[in-house]
Design a protein around this motif. Structure first.
Motif, PDB file in Angstrom:
ATOM      1  N   TYR A 182      12.188   7.212  73.347  1.00 34.70           N
ATOM      2  CA  TYR A 182      12.247   8.179  72.244  1.00 34.70           C
ATOM      3  C   TYR A 182      10.840   8.448  71.693  1.00 34.70           C
ATOM      4  CZ  TYR A 182      14.257  10.403  68.088  1.00 34.70           C
ATOM      5  OH  TYR A 182      14.600  11.288  67.103  1.00 34.70           O
ATOM      6  N   ALA A 227      25.047   4.772  70.779  1.00 34.98           N
ATOM      7  CA  ALA A 227      25.492   4.005  71.947  1.00 34.98           C
ATOM      8  C   ALA A 227      25.108   4.614  73.289  1.00 34.98           C
ATOM      9  CB  ALA A 227      27.009   3.803  71.872  1.00 34.98           C
ATOM     10  N   SER A 228      25.038   5.939  73.373  1.00 33.97           N
ATOM     11  CA  SER A 228      24.745   6.530  74.681  1.00 33.97           C
ATOM     12  C   SER A 228      23.246   6.619  74.945  1.00 33.97           C
ATOM     13  CB  SER A 228      25.372   7.924  74.799  1.00 33.97           C
ATOM     14  OG  SER A 228      24.666   8.831  73.971  1.00 33.97           O
ATOM     15  N   GLY A 229      22.421   6.236  73.963  1.00 33.77           N
ATOM     16  CA  GLY A 229      20.968   6.255  74.150  1.00 33.77           C
ATOM     17  C   GLY A 229      20.482   5.029  74.902  1.00 33.77           C
ATOM     18  N   VAL A 282      18.484   2.296  73.941  1.00 34.95           N
ATOM     19  CA  VAL A 282      18.699   1.012  73.267  1.00 34.95           C
ATOM     20  C   VAL A 282      20.197   0.697  73.235  1.00 34.95           C
ATOM     21  CG1 VAL A 282      18.491  -0.256  71.091  1.00 34.95           C
ATOM     22  CG2 VAL A 282      16.617   1.229  71.838  1.00 34.95           C
ATOM     23  N   GLY A 283      20.989   1.697  72.828  1.00 35.74           N
ATOM     24  CA  GLY A 283      22.434   1.482  72.683  1.00 35.74           C
ATOM     25  C   GLY A 283      23.087   1.102  74.006  1.00 35.74           C
ATOM     26  N   ARG A 307      30.745   8.856  65.945  1.00 37.46           N
ATOM     27  CA  ARG A 307      29.701   8.513  64.973  1.00 37.46           C
ATOM     28  C   ARG A 307      29.873   9.240  63.642  1.00 37.46           C
ATOM     29  NH1 ARG A 307      24.578  11.386  67.905  1.00 37.46           N
ATOM     30  NH2 ARG A 307      24.551  13.299  66.706  1.00 37.46           N
ATOM     31  N   SER A 337      20.246   1.639  66.098  1.00 38.75           N
ATOM     32  CA  SER A 337      19.011   2.334  66.509  1.00 38.75           C
ATOM     33  C   SER A 337      18.930   3.706  65.841  1.00 38.75           C
ATOM     34  CB  SER A 337      18.971   2.477  68.038  1.00 38.75           C
ATOM     35  OG  SER A 337      20.069   3.221  68.487  1.00 38.75           O
ATOM     36  N   CYS A 346      16.601  -1.235  64.354  1.00 38.65           N
ATOM     37  CA  CYS A 346      15.406  -1.008  65.182  1.00 38.65           C
ATOM     38  C   CYS A 346      15.018   0.460  65.286  1.00 38.65           C
ATOM     39  CB  CYS A 346      15.599  -1.606  66.568  1.00 38.65           C
ATOM     40  SG  CYS A 346      16.763  -0.716  67.597  1.00 38.65           S
ATOM     41  N   GLY A 347      15.852   1.385  64.798  1.00 43.36           N
ATOM     42  CA  GLY A 347      15.516   2.782  65.089  1.00 43.36           C
ATOM     43  C   GLY A 347      15.821   3.749  63.971  1.00 43.36           C
ATOM     44  N   ALA A 374      16.934   7.348  64.784  1.00 47.64           N
ATOM     45  CA  ALA A 374      17.339   8.608  65.427  1.00 47.64           C
ATOM     46  C   ALA A 374      18.002   9.566  64.433  1.00 47.64           C
ATOM     47  CB  ALA A 374      18.268   8.316  66.605  1.00 47.64           C
ATOM     48  N   VAL A 381       6.915  -3.404  69.218  1.00 50.41           N
ATOM     49  CA  VAL A 381       5.530  -3.015  69.536  1.00 50.41           C
ATOM     50  C   VAL A 381       4.572  -4.196  69.412  1.00 50.41           C
ATOM     51  CG1 VAL A 381       3.618  -1.466  68.926  1.00 50.41           C
ATOM     52  CG2 VAL A 381       5.975  -0.650  68.811  1.00 50.41           C
ATOM     53  N   GLY A 385      18.795  14.269  71.733  1.00 45.17           N
ATOM     54  CA  GLY A 385      19.880  13.306  71.956  1.00 45.17           C
ATOM     55  C   GLY A 385      20.777  13.694  73.115  1.00 45.17           C
ATOM     56  N   ILE A 416      20.176  13.054  76.383  1.00 46.52           N
ATOM     57  CA  ILE A 416      20.046  12.192  77.565  1.00 46.52           C
ATOM     58  C   ILE A 416      20.995  11.012  77.441  1.00 46.52           C
ATOM     59  CG2 ILE A 416      18.464  10.742  78.910  1.00 46.52           C
ATOM     60  CD1 ILE A 416      17.663  13.646  79.010  1.00 46.52           C
TER      61      ILE A 416
END
Ligand code: NDP
Length: 329
Positions: free
Chosen positions: A44, A158-160, A162-163, A201, A222, A244-245, A247, A272, A317, A319
């Motif tokens: 991302y 979830a579909s990303g 990290v998810g 979501r 995320s 952690c994110g 989005a 990081v 979003g 991908i």
């Protein structure tokens, strides 16, 4: 000469991204290891850098690419010699130091970790910072005492990247995972990764009450913003939320109620600058615990030139899973 994506800042503040040919002398001088990159990936953050959607790049011109895997070509660092196989994640590479969406890079040996023998360079980049961050979240849940008997684990976004990998890891560890997604059409995909249940979501993304019905023993978030606030509000007494994110957004419109009335723990995850020992532990787990067949179903291979076309889709979003970049394709 070698191929690289180069980002320049236009006079109007927008970002110009092109595939160009560079020479070694154009690489940053502050590095003690010259490496050949075999594979990189688009996270991302890389998509933000390439599209200029957010001020991720702190030095111009910049080669993006926060992740790389390949071979050491030359080194004056005591721990690295020609031929060693490495993985690089983060440390400001691709933001303040030229990165890995290129065939070559000059990096600091202190930033590299040895690639575990069990995984190829391509697999390492299918995992990438997204998967390594998912593992940091899963390890944090365990460290905080969340067990598979504690109850359901919510994974947002979830579909990303990290998810998706968080689902693969946590289901392999025996947790019951509930996946929250904006793409209900991907329900079959998310269940094939290991989700026991998939929720829309929209149930979580609007402003909600500070304390809600207790549902989650643990959370991997995320997405941030209202999604994180609602996840915290629905976490059981003593449960743990890993954040952690961003989005959905960087804000966190919550109250202290879940923390002081339910003892909910909110754990921040930063991949990081994570210490070396934690990185090594995470990659050791990843090499042993990731189901390689599932990983291959969430991975698409693309070329350097494709990065310019696909980065806007990552921001939108669109991908599913992970994009691996073969920098020699
Ligand atoms: P991806 O783009 O692969 O996935 C993000 C997912 O979030 C999307 O697939 C979508 O999933 C969901 N999403 C996107 N937009 C929205 C929105 N407006 N509202 C709610 N959900 C949304 O990104 P990554 O998985 O690689 O990264 C996710 C986040 O984690 C990013 O913010 C990234 O910067 C951050 N990150 C942080 C790290 C750290 O060290 N702290 C390291 C790695 C990533 P769906 O459609 O299934 O809901």
């Amino acid at each position: 000469m070698f191929s690289a994506i180069l980002l320049n800042k236009n006079a109007d503040g927008t970002t110009d991204a092109q595939v160009v040919q560079l020479e070694d002398v154009q690489l940053p001088s502050d590095g003690d290891v010259v490496v050949r990159i075999d594979y990189s990936t688009i996270n991302y953050k890389d998509a933000l850098a390439v599209t200029g959607k957010s001020p991720v790049v702190r030095k111009w011109p910049m080669v993006p690419g926060i992740d790389g895997a390949g071979e050491v070509l030359a080194s004056s660092h005591a721990d690295w010699k020609t031929g060693d196989q490495f993985i690089l994640n983060g440390y400001g590479v691709g933001e303040a130091h030229m990165g890995c969406l290129a065939q070559r890079a000059r990096l600091k040996g202190d930033w590299l970790i040895p690639r575990p023998l069990a995984i190829s360079a391509r697999t390492a980049m299918a995992i990438g910072t997204a998967g390594y961050t998912a593992m940091l979240c899963a390890m944090a849940l365990e460290e905080q005492g969340v067990t598979k008997e504690s109850g359901d684990i919510l994974v947002t976004g979830a579909s990303g990247g990290v998810g998706s990998i968080a689902i693969v890891i946590l289901s392999a560890w025996g947790y019951r995972v509930v996946a929250s997604t904006g793409k209900l059409s991907e329900t079959g995909y998310l269940k094939s990764l290991g989700a026991a249940e998939v929720i829309d979501r929209n149930e979580l993304s609007a402003p909600g009450k500070p304390l809600q019905k207790e549902r989650w023993a643990g959370v991997v978030d995320s997405v941030g913003s209202h999604m994180l606030a609602n996840a915290v509000a629905q976490t059981r007494c003593g449960g743990t939320v890993t954040a952690c994110g961003l989005a959905q957004g960087m804000d966190f419109p919550s109250t202290v109620a879940p923390f002081i009335l339910r003892g909910v723990k909110l754990i921040g995850i930063d991949s990081v600058m994570a210490p070396r020992a934690k990185r090594l532990a995470a990659w050791d787990h990843l090499a042993r615990d990731i189901d390689m067949e599932k990983l291959s179903t969430i991975t698409q291979g693309i070329s350097l030139a494709d990065v310019l076309l696909r980065a806007p889709d990552v921001i939108a979003g669109k991908i599913r899973g992970r994009l691996v970049v073969d920098v020699n394709a």
